[in-house]
Scaffold this active site. Sequence first.
Site, PDB file in Angstrom:
ATOM      1  N   VAL A  66      30.112  15.973  81.493  1.00  0.00           N
ATOM      2  CA  VAL A  66      31.040  15.719  82.606  1.00  0.00           C
ATOM      3  C   VAL A  66      32.410  16.365  82.403  1.00  0.00           C
ATOM      4  O   VAL A  66      33.230  16.371  83.319  1.00  0.00           O
ATOM      5  CB  VAL A  66      31.218  14.205  82.865  1.00  0.00           C
ATOM      6  CG1 VAL A  66      29.907  13.546  83.247  1.00  0.00           C
ATOM      7  CG2 VAL A  66      31.882  13.500  81.674  1.00  0.00           C
ATOM      8  N   ASN A  92      30.327   6.858  84.817  1.00  0.00           N
ATOM      9  CA  ASN A  92      30.240   5.935  83.685  1.00  0.00           C
ATOM     10  C   ASN A  92      30.421   6.629  82.328  1.00  0.00           C
ATOM     11  O   ASN A  92      30.839   5.977  81.367  1.00  0.00           O
ATOM     12  CB  ASN A  92      28.868   5.237  83.737  1.00  0.00           C
ATOM     13  CG  ASN A  92      28.528   4.528  82.443  1.00  0.00           C
ATOM     14  OD1 ASN A  92      29.000   3.432  82.177  1.00  0.00           O
ATOM     15  ND2 ASN A  92      27.707   5.180  81.604  1.00  0.00           N
ATOM     16  N   SER A 142      37.942  -0.490  81.831  1.00  0.00           N
ATOM     17  CA  SER A 142      37.794  -1.343  80.643  1.00  0.00           C
ATOM     18  C   SER A 142      38.885  -2.403  80.725  1.00  0.00           C
ATOM     19  O   SER A 142      39.831  -2.269  81.505  1.00  0.00           O
ATOM     20  CB  SER A 142      37.987  -0.455  79.405  1.00  0.00           C
ATOM     21  OG  SER A 142      38.297  -1.224  78.255  1.00  0.00           O
ATOM     22  N   TYR A 155      41.914   6.371  73.968  1.00  0.00           N
ATOM     23  CA  TYR A 155      40.955   5.670  74.823  1.00  0.00           C
ATOM     24  C   TYR A 155      41.683   4.775  75.830  1.00  0.00           C
ATOM     25  O   TYR A 155      41.390   4.794  77.025  1.00  0.00           O
ATOM     26  CB  TYR A 155      40.011   4.830  73.957  1.00  0.00           C
ATOM     27  CG  TYR A 155      38.954   4.075  74.732  1.00  0.00           C
ATOM     28  CD1 TYR A 155      37.872   4.738  75.297  1.00  0.00           C
ATOM     29  CD2 TYR A 155      39.056   2.695  74.918  1.00  0.00           C
ATOM     30  CE1 TYR A 155      36.902   4.037  76.009  1.00  0.00           C
ATOM     31  CE2 TYR A 155      38.091   1.993  75.622  1.00  0.00           C
ATOM     32  CZ  TYR A 155      37.015   2.672  76.169  1.00  0.00           C
ATOM     33  OH  TYR A 155      36.061   1.990  76.883  1.00  0.00           O
ATOM     34  N   SER A 158      43.319   6.709  78.475  1.00  0.00           N
ATOM     35  CA  SER A 158      42.342   7.276  79.418  1.00  0.00           C
ATOM     36  C   SER A 158      41.866   6.219  80.420  1.00  0.00           C
ATOM     37  O   SER A 158      41.699   6.506  81.608  1.00  0.00           O
ATOM     38  CB  SER A 158      41.150   7.875  78.662  1.00  0.00           C
ATOM     39  OG  SER A 158      40.274   6.869  78.165  1.00  0.00           O
ATOM     40  N   LYS A 159      41.667   4.993  79.954  1.00  0.00           N
ATOM     41  CA  LYS A 159      41.149   3.962  80.856  1.00  0.00           C
ATOM     42  C   LYS A 159      42.233   3.465  81.810  1.00  0.00           C
ATOM     43  O   LYS A 159      41.940   3.061  82.946  1.00  0.00           O
ATOM     44  CB  LYS A 159      40.538   2.812  80.049  1.00  0.00           C
ATOM     45  CG  LYS A 159      39.244   3.221  79.328  1.00  0.00           C
ATOM     46  CD  LYS A 159      38.176   3.691  80.312  1.00  0.00           C
ATOM     47  CE  LYS A 159      36.894   4.105  79.645  1.00  0.00           C
ATOM     48  NZ  LYS A 159      35.829   4.507  80.589  1.00  0.00           N
TER      49      LYS A 159
HETATM   50  P1  NAP Z   1      27.508   4.416  75.038  1.00  0.00           P
HETATM   51  O1  NAP Z   1      26.545   3.379  74.654  1.00  0.00           O
HETATM   52  O2  NAP Z   1      28.218   5.180  73.968  1.00  0.00           O
HETATM   53  O3  NAP Z   1      26.818   5.460  76.040  1.00  0.00           O
HETATM   54  C1  NAP Z   1      27.599   6.516  76.544  1.00  0.00           C
HETATM   55  C2  NAP Z   1      26.786   7.361  77.494  1.00  0.00           C
HETATM   56  O4  NAP Z   1      27.643   8.416  77.995  1.00  0.00           O
HETATM   57  C3  NAP Z   1      25.609   8.035  76.833  1.00  0.00           C
HETATM   58  O5  NAP Z   1      24.572   8.174  77.774  1.00  0.00           O
HETATM   59  C4  NAP Z   1      26.168   9.418  76.473  1.00  0.00           C
HETATM   60  O6  NAP Z   1      25.097  10.334  76.325  1.00  0.00           O
HETATM   61  C5  NAP Z   1      27.051   9.675  77.692  1.00  0.00           C
HETATM   62  N1  NAP Z   1      28.134  10.647  77.503  1.00  0.00           N
HETATM   63  C6  NAP Z   1      29.113  10.645  76.578  1.00  0.00           C
HETATM   64  N2  NAP Z   1      29.910  11.718  76.754  1.00  0.00           N
HETATM   65  C7  NAP Z   1      29.427  12.398  77.823  1.00  0.00           C
HETATM   66  C8  NAP Z   1      29.799  13.589  78.497  1.00  0.00           C
HETATM   67  N3  NAP Z   1      30.849  14.332  78.100  1.00  0.00           N
HETATM   68  N4  NAP Z   1      29.067  13.985  79.572  1.00  0.00           N
HETATM   69  C9  NAP Z   1      28.001  13.250  79.985  1.00  0.00           C
HETATM   70  N5  NAP Z   1      27.591  12.135  79.397  1.00  0.00           N
HETATM   71  C10 NAP Z   1      28.298  11.710  78.312  1.00  0.00           C
HETATM   72  O7  NAP Z   1      28.663   3.797  75.981  1.00  0.00           O
HETATM   73  P2  NAP Z   1      28.715   2.398  76.805  1.00  0.00           P
HETATM   74  O8  NAP Z   1      29.196   1.346  75.892  1.00  0.00           O
HETATM   75  O9  NAP Z   1      27.468   2.231  77.598  1.00  0.00           O
HETATM   76  O10 NAP Z   1      29.943   2.731  77.778  1.00  0.00           O
HETATM   77  C11 NAP Z   1      29.759   3.263  79.086  1.00  0.00           C
HETATM   78  C12 NAP Z   1      31.103   3.239  79.804  1.00  0.00           C
HETATM   79  O11 NAP Z   1      31.607   1.897  79.845  1.00  0.00           O
HETATM   80  C13 NAP Z   1      32.190   4.081  79.132  1.00  0.00           C
HETATM   81  O12 NAP Z   1      32.991   4.695  80.109  1.00  0.00           O
HETATM   82  C14 NAP Z   1      32.989   3.048  78.358  1.00  0.00           C
HETATM   83  O13 NAP Z   1      34.319   3.462  78.113  1.00  0.00           O
HETATM   84  C15 NAP Z   1      32.915   1.856  79.298  1.00  0.00           C
HETATM   85  N6  NAP Z   1      33.141   0.575  78.617  1.00  0.00           N
HETATM   86  C16 NAP Z   1      32.297   0.137  77.641  1.00  0.00           C
HETATM   87  C17 NAP Z   1      32.540  -1.088  77.025  1.00  0.00           C
HETATM   88  C18 NAP Z   1      31.649  -1.631  75.946  1.00  0.00           C
HETATM   89  O14 NAP Z   1      32.006  -2.663  75.343  1.00  0.00           O
HETATM   90  N7  NAP Z   1      30.504  -1.058  75.669  1.00  0.00           N
HETATM   91  C19 NAP Z   1      33.659  -1.846  77.384  1.00  0.00           C
HETATM   92  C20 NAP Z   1      34.500  -1.356  78.384  1.00  0.00           C
HETATM   93  C21 NAP Z   1      34.221  -0.144  78.997  1.00  0.00           C
HETATM   94  P3  NAP Z   1      25.291  11.739  75.527  1.00  0.00           P
HETATM   95  O15 NAP Z   1      25.944  11.399  74.223  1.00  0.00           O
HETATM   96  O16 NAP Z   1      23.913  12.333  75.389  1.00  0.00           O
HETATM   97  O17 NAP Z   1      26.155  12.575  76.406  1.00  0.00           O
END
Ligand code: NAP
Length: 261
Positions: A66, A92, A142, A155, A158-159
């Site tokens: 992305v 996402n 977030s 981070y 960014s959020k």
């Molecule tokens: P995750 O488990 O690390 O999964 C991240 C996903 O994004 C993976 O599919 C990864 O696949 C993909 N990705 C990363 N960089 C990318 C890029 N440059 N282009 C396309 N795809 C990319 O993350 P998550 O915890 O599900 O988090 C998802 C979202 O929710 C994020 O924006 C995160 O900041 C937000 N969030 C998460 C939490 C939490 O506690 N988990 C809390 C608040 C907010 P590849 O590596 O193959 O690209």
Amino acid sequence: MAVQDLGRLDGKVAIVTGASRGIGQAIAVKFAEEGAHVIAAARNAADLADTVAQGDGRIVGQQCDVQHADAVKALVDRATNDFGALDVMVNNAGVALQDLLVDTTEADWDTTMNTNVKGTFWGVKFAIPAMKAGGSIINLGSITSFAGEQTSSAYVTSKGAVLMLTKNAAAETARLGIRVNIICPGPVDTPMARVYFEATTGSAERTEEITRMYAPLTGLIPTDDIARAALFLATEESRSMTGSSLLIDGGLLASWDHIES
Ligand code: NAP
């Protein structure tokens, strides 16, 4: 109690970035269960196989970083060319680095901003002209869209930016019938969160204790709870909402005095 799949997205076309695991995978699968055709994207295309397999023929995978405009535009073009429309865009994909501000390198800053902020910008920018019949754009913020941490400046910055991008895009697109909202989760049970907490706490057991302290209602929040919020924002059930933030944090920001060091 199980939530029934009611075909709430029958015939709709959705894109979900970062859909190979975690929150994005849960959203892609939920949307497909509800009848949508879903384009699931991630940098590592092979990792999308698991998501595609759970889609009952309604999820296709597409490699996409992305950070790059052409790659995000290609997702939108596939939606309109192959499926005839784009109704829902979920921005996402995200990365989280935990360094102290003084230790953050320019490369880490740029990767975080280019993925979380610019990646969301491309998703919003290219979705708008494709949503000719209106639509719903859902960004991932977030709790750090609202409050800082003792690390992770890139981070958190960014959020915060994604929150304001969401509000401005909502203001620009309301007259087009396009809604732009943001989901702001607390700690969700994903690989990203596990890596983050286990690096800090040293063990899965201590992570359970700490996250229960952070988010007293839930501890680590199930990904399905974020997917159901995304479903709500994707459908007419949220038709009067735009520029809104859905905070889903298990009570984390309800008070400050439940967190012990
Ligand atoms: P995750 O488990 O690390 O999964 C991240 C996903 O994004 C993976 O599919 C990864 O696949 C993909 N990705 C990363 N960089 C990318 C890029 N440059 N282009 C396309 N795809 C990319 O993350 P998550 O915890 O599900 O988090 C998802 C979202 O929710 C994020 O924006 C995160 O900041 C937000 N969030 C998460 C939490 C939490 O506690 N988990 C809390 C608040 C907010 P590849 O590596 O193959 O690209």
